[in-house]
Design a protein around this motif. Structure first.
Motif, PDB file in Angstrom:
ATOM      1  N   GLY A 185      37.491  37.323  40.525  1.00 32.00           N
ATOM      2  CA  GLY A 185      38.689  38.157  40.574  1.00 32.00           C
ATOM      3  C   GLY A 185      38.380  39.575  40.984  1.00 32.00           C
ATOM      4  N   ILE A 186      37.304  40.121  40.466  1.00 30.27           N
ATOM      5  CA  ILE A 186      36.892  41.481  40.833  1.00 30.27           C
ATOM      6  C   ILE A 186      36.507  41.536  42.300  1.00 30.27           C
ATOM      7  N   GLU A 187      35.748  40.550  42.763  1.00 28.81           N
ATOM      8  CA  GLU A 187      35.365  40.501  44.178  1.00 28.81           C
ATOM      9  C   GLU A 187      36.598  40.421  45.071  1.00 28.81           C
ATOM     10  N   ARG A 188      37.566  39.605  44.688  1.00 27.08           N
ATOM     11  CA  ARG A 188      38.789  39.465  45.479  1.00 27.08           C
ATOM     12  C   ARG A 188      39.576  40.772  45.499  1.00 27.08           C
ATOM     13  N   ALA A 189      39.663  41.424  44.355  1.00 28.68           N
ATOM     14  CA  ALA A 189      40.383  42.703  44.287  1.00 28.68           C
ATOM     15  C   ALA A 189      39.714  43.743  45.166  1.00 28.68           C
ATOM     16  N   GLU A 190      38.392  43.746  45.194  1.00 26.44           N
ATOM     17  CA  GLU A 190      37.667  44.704  46.026  1.00 26.44           C
ATOM     18  C   GLU A 190      37.841  44.414  47.512  1.00 26.44           C
ATOM     19  N   SER A 191      37.886  43.133  47.878  1.00 26.70           N
ATOM     20  CA  SER A 191      37.982  42.796  49.295  1.00 26.70           C
ATOM     21  C   SER A 191      39.416  42.803  49.820  1.00 26.70           C
ATOM     22  N   GLU A 192      40.377  42.388  48.985  1.00 29.56           N
ATOM     23  CA  GLU A 192      41.764  42.266  49.439  1.00 29.56           C
ATOM     24  C   GLU A 192      42.676  43.371  48.921  1.00 29.56           C
ATOM     25  N   GLY A 193      42.194  44.138  47.969  1.00 38.32           N
ATOM     26  CA  GLY A 193      43.027  45.182  47.386  1.00 38.32           C
ATOM     27  C   GLY A 193      43.814  44.651  46.201  1.00 38.32           C
ATOM     28  N   VAL A 194      44.518  45.553  45.561  1.00 40.34           N
ATOM     29  CA  VAL A 194      45.294  45.201  44.379  1.00 40.34           C
ATOM     30  C   VAL A 194      46.720  45.701  44.538  1.00 40.34           C
TER      31      VAL A 194
END
Length: 62
Positions: free
Chosen positions: A37-46
């Motif tokens: 989830g953290i990796e996804r938030a960093e790559s795709e934004g929040v």
């Protein structure tokens, strides 16, 4: 950067001595989900809290 082995050893030290294999599997599962989830938030934004509330209010009013 900690290795997977280091992280597992740290986890095992935090768990009680009478924990089960299922307890260990559950904690490893949660750690992996959080990491992804953290990796996804960093790559795709929040999405901001305000935007979430705006989207939710539109969905809930239907």
């Amino acid at each position: 950067m900690n290795t997977a082995k280091d992280e597992i050893q740290s986890l095992l030290q935090k768990l009680p001595d009478d924990c089960t294999f299922e307890d260990i599997q559950y904690h490893l599962y949660v750690i992996e989900k959080l990491r992804k989830g953290i990796e996804r938030a960093e790559s795709e934004g929040v999405v901001s809290q305000e935007e979430v509330e705006k989207r939710l209010s539109k969905w809930a009013s239907k």
